[in-house]
Design a protein around this motif. Sequence first.
Motif, PDB file in Angstrom:
ATOM      1  N   ASP A  57      -3.422   3.136  -7.892  1.00 21.44           N
ATOM      2  CA  ASP A  57      -4.024   2.636  -7.085  1.00 21.44           C
ATOM      3  C   ASP A  57      -3.912   1.664  -6.614  1.00 21.44           C
ATOM      4  N   THR A  78      -5.905   0.552   4.644  1.00 19.20           N
ATOM      5  CA  THR A  78      -6.791   0.727   3.491  1.00 19.20           C
ATOM      6  C   THR A  78      -8.240  -0.129   3.438  1.00 19.20           C
ATOM      7  N   GLU A  79      -8.552   0.318   2.621  1.00 25.39           N
ATOM      8  CA  GLU A  79     -10.163  -0.454   2.753  1.00 25.39           C
ATOM      9  C   GLU A  79     -10.696  -1.915   1.469  1.00 25.39           C
ATOM     10  N   SER A 136      -7.801  -2.971   7.408  1.00 21.69           N
ATOM     11  CA  SER A 136      -9.352  -2.102   7.120  1.00 21.69           C
ATOM     12  C   SER A 136      -8.374  -0.954   7.822  1.00 21.69           C
ATOM     13  N   ASN A 172       0.612  -0.933   0.270  1.00 18.29           N
ATOM     14  CA  ASN A 172      -0.123   0.255  -0.258  1.00 18.29           C
ATOM     15  C   ASN A 172       0.918   1.228   0.072  1.00 18.29           C
ATOM     16  N   ASN A 228       1.224   4.211  -3.296  1.00 21.66           N
ATOM     17  CA  ASN A 228       0.995   4.912  -2.547  1.00 21.66           C
ATOM     18  C   ASN A 228       1.869   6.573  -2.954  1.00 21.66           C
TER      19      ASN A 228
END
Length: 298
Positions: free
Chosen positions: A228, A260-261, A257, A219, A223
């Motif tokens: 994405d 990130t989703e 979570s 992640n 970023n």
Amino acid sequence: MKKFIFKIIPYLCFCLVLMVGVPIMVDPYNVFHWKNARNNGVEPNKNYIKMSYILNNPNKYDAFLFGSSRVGAIHTEKIDGVDCYNMTYSMGTPSENLANLKTMLKAGIRPKRVYIGIDTLSYTVDATLHNNEAARASYEYLKSDFQNFADHYFSLINSVKSLSIITSGVEAPGVAEIYEYGWWADYDYQSSYDWTHEGVTKGTTYEIDEAVDNIAEMNQLCNEYDIDFVVFTNPMTAMAYQDAIDNGYEEFIDKISEFTEVIDFSYLNGTKEDHSHFIDESHYTAQVGDEMIKVLNQ
């Protein structure tokens, strides 16, 4: 002395053919013929083949889907807005996915989007053990030291043993699709699973924090490079899902979570009596993969 040398040259050449030529020609794991993988009936080393393929075709795809063999039913050519390649390989873990992503970025490959499908395998498999297996040793491990590569693939004994499988006509799924979109489970894939013996095979370790850290680093990299990053859960049968809940799955998802989703596909698990959408207790069909893509495309 010269006469002796000339006498042993044919013998040395014969040994060289046996020790090097035969493994290269038989090549059960398709590491020598990764540009044109053959269906040997033996599980190919898809981590090595796919990474070699992507690194030699750096501009062909602009998105990648990572995960274990369980994401192998997702036909990534149906994902909107990107040309996505399915990096699925056997028992793939977040640590291996992270290593692949780092290798891609180091080579100058900058995807628009990265997906990762997660489940209990993400934290119950010790990826370091894969480096002891010819079919699962990671690209990075094999490239880090030629001796690692040689130990696995310049084995005359293993090559001869594999000949019985190669000549039997047994097929390993997904070889032809490696050079298209990477998935292995097509719509007509037939399950031979015996549901009367349904049970969940647990991994050897429970490294939840390590798996979460690896996904968090993916992640962070995404970023940093303006990529994405999409995390989703893999559907599994109702029994497998219940077993997962009993063995740390909720804790695993909750920790991810936090940064990130996570798109939850557990509603596609079905019921204890209905296995129609599964190849086995943890591998779903391409039809289920299409349902997941509908959500990913939103």
